[in-house]
Design an enzyme around this catalytic site. Structure first.
Site, PDB file in Angstrom:
ATOM      1  N   ARG A 185     -42.044 -16.898 -88.282  1.00 33.62           N
ATOM      2  CA  ARG A 185     -42.737 -15.614 -88.055  1.00 33.62           C
ATOM      3  C   ARG A 185     -42.620 -14.813 -89.359  1.00 33.62           C
ATOM      4  O   ARG A 185     -41.566 -14.826 -89.992  1.00 33.62           O
ATOM      5  CB  ARG A 185     -42.117 -14.830 -86.890  1.00 33.62           C
ATOM      6  CG  ARG A 185     -42.405 -15.430 -85.507  1.00 33.62           C
ATOM      7  CD  ARG A 185     -41.860 -14.539 -84.390  1.00 33.62           C
ATOM      8  NE  ARG A 185     -42.702 -13.351 -84.179  1.00 33.62           N
ATOM      9  CZ  ARG A 185     -42.304 -12.281 -83.499  1.00 33.62           C
ATOM     10  NH1 ARG A 185     -41.069 -12.218 -83.013  1.00 33.62           N
ATOM     11  NH2 ARG A 185     -43.134 -11.256 -83.322  1.00 33.62           N
ATOM     12  N   ASP A 219     -38.666  -4.057 -88.352  1.00 36.77           N
ATOM     13  CA  ASP A 219     -38.700  -5.478 -88.710  1.00 36.77           C
ATOM     14  C   ASP A 219     -38.679  -5.701 -90.208  1.00 36.77           C
ATOM     15  O   ASP A 219     -38.281  -6.766 -90.669  1.00 36.77           O
ATOM     16  CB  ASP A 219     -39.946  -6.132 -88.107  1.00 36.77           C
ATOM     17  CG  ASP A 219     -39.862  -6.136 -86.595  1.00 36.77           C
ATOM     18  OD1 ASP A 219     -40.190  -5.109 -85.975  1.00 36.77           O
ATOM     19  OD2 ASP A 219     -39.415  -7.154 -86.050  1.00 36.77           O
TER      20      ASP A 219
HETATM   21  C1  LIG Z   1     -34.031  -4.685 -83.626  1.00 38.77           C
HETATM   22  S1  LIG Z   1     -35.497  -5.236 -84.305  1.00 38.77           S
HETATM   23  C2  LIG Z   1     -36.529  -5.266 -82.908  1.00 38.77           C
HETATM   24  C3  LIG Z   1     -37.966  -5.249 -83.274  1.00 38.77           C
HETATM   25  O1  LIG Z   1     -38.530  -6.561 -83.174  1.00 38.77           O
HETATM   26  C4  LIG Z   1     -39.590  -6.480 -82.258  1.00 38.77           C
HETATM   27  O2  LIG Z   1     -40.636  -7.350 -82.546  1.00 38.77           O
HETATM   28  P1  LIG Z   1     -40.763  -8.729 -81.684  1.00 38.77           P
HETATM   29  O3  LIG Z   1     -40.420  -8.392 -80.260  1.00 38.77           O
HETATM   30  O4  LIG Z   1     -42.181  -9.140 -81.888  1.00 38.77           O
HETATM   31  O5  LIG Z   1     -39.773  -9.681 -82.323  1.00 38.77           O
HETATM   32  C5  LIG Z   1     -40.046  -5.055 -82.347  1.00 38.77           C
HETATM   33  O6  LIG Z   1     -40.760  -4.798 -83.518  1.00 38.77           O
HETATM   34  C6  LIG Z   1     -38.721  -4.372 -82.344  1.00 38.77           C
HETATM   35  O7  LIG Z   1     -38.709  -3.055 -82.718  1.00 38.77           O
END
Ligand SMILES: CSC[C@H]1O[C@H](OP(=O)(O)O)[C@H](O)[C@@H]1O
Length: 342
Positions: A89, A234
């Site tokens: 990713r 992120d």
């Molecule tokens: C503590 S970082 C969490 C952050 O990651 C999530 O993205 P995903 O669920 O697509 O991995 C989201 O941006 C969160 O804020």
């Protein structure tokens, strides 16, 4: 969160992952003993969240080293497998950083790699506790030492990290101090990390919360129903631009208009010092089906495409505070990560 479930755990010959695609209905695990299984788990968000991806990437190198020994891979094959984990990713800088951190230990074998990955996991949990404390201190001083109405977006909790959480780490700390009145949880379409995961974590922790449509967030803020917004990240650029789940920038704009703090909680491992500003953040575009399918049924007409960026970038001028494990930077006032780490 009660410690009866762990987001990820090394089993000695593989990485056991709490399957976040079936929460909150079922608690199930995926054990990745080969690279294909791990890459699939990352891409399907079985494991997700920037810090958790960093730890998964680190242990992913140990998985690749063990598989290489089992299957007689040469160095080129091992390198290619590690690259697949590293690139599973694109947006969360932590994934690549986690791989890069443990790679030098590969020459000593999977055990050494796993030991360094475990050190990263342990550091993340300690860091999250510090983020929680620094964030709660700053918010209570800035907003007022009273029970607060907090808004959050997506899931930046124990499920997105190695434990405790970043944004939810701040919420947990506020709750432990008796300073949470209510948490407005954005459901976070299309994969509903808020409704499914954040609400699950807060409910298990006994923290009062309500789930709302993402589209309700600006109105909740502009109506004065929230005192502060706290989210994760992120990838954070040197100038303080912060990439996070799609919908975050809308929350930031509403906070700015309403004059309430927009707080980003993230470890330094989420800061990308090589990135001058948010224009360079790679924004993951995910499958159209996540947007135009609801309960297994297609929503939009067959001939209509979908646009599914999974992240957006909040400009630094809208980031009131960045809470890290070493303290708080008031970014919109000019305290940018690049200056501090220079
Ligand atoms: C503590 S970082 C969490 C952050 O990651 C999530 O993205 P995903 O669920 O697509 O991995 C989201 O941006 C969160 O804020």
């Amino acid at each position: 969160m009660r410690n009866d479930v762990r987001t990820l755990e090394w089993t000695g010959d593989g990485l056991r992952l709490l399957d976040q695609t079936v929460l909150p209905g079922r608690v199930e695990y995926v054990v990745a003993r080969d690279v294909d299984t791990l890459v699939d788990a990352i891409r399907r968000l079985v494991v997700r969240g920037a810090p958790a991806l960093g730890v998964a990437g680190a242990f992913g190198v140990a998985v690749a080293v063990l598989q290489a020994a089992r299957e007689g891979w040469d160095d080129a094959a091992l390198d290619a497998a590690v690259a697949r984990v590293r690139e599973a990713r694109p947006t969360a800088v932590n994934l690549a950083a986690g791989v890069d951190r443990v790679l030098p230990f590969a020459v000593e074998g999977a055990g050494a790699v796993a030991a360094e990955a475990q050190a990263l996991l342990d550091e993340d949990v300690r860091g999250n506790r510090a983020i929680g404390a620094f964030g709660a201190d700053w918010i209570l001083k800035r907003v007022g030492d009273r029970p607060l109405r907090v808004l959050t977006h997506c899931n930046a909790g124990a499920l997105a990290t190695a434990g405790w959480g970043t944004a939810l780490g701040v919420v947990r700390e506020l709750h432990e101090r008796g300073r949470v009145e209510i948490v407005y949880v954005d459901e976070t379409r299309p994969l509903l990390q808020g409704a499914r995961l954040t609400a699950w974590e807060l409910d298990r922790a006994g923290i009062p919360c309500v789930v709302q449509a993402d589209a309700a967030a600006p109105s909740t803020i502009l109506r004065g129903l929230a005192d502060v917004a706290v989210i994760g990240a992120d990838r954070i650029a040197a100038n303080g631009d912060a990439a996070n789940k799609i919908g975050s920038v809308g929350v930031a704009l509403a906070c700015h208009a309403a004059g309430i703090p927009f707080v980003v909680a993230a470890p330094w491992s989420t800061v990308d010092p090589a990135l001058a500003d948010g224009d360079g953040v790679p924004i993951e575009e995910r499958p159209a089906g996540e947007i135009v399918t609801w309960g297994g049924t297609r929503t939009a007409p067959d001939g209509v495409a979908a646009f599914n960026p999974a992240f957006d970038v909040t400009p630094a001028r809208l980031v009131t505070a960045l809470v890290t494990e070493t303290g708080v930077l008031e970014v919109s006032a000019g305290a940018t990560p690049g200056r501090l780490r220079a």
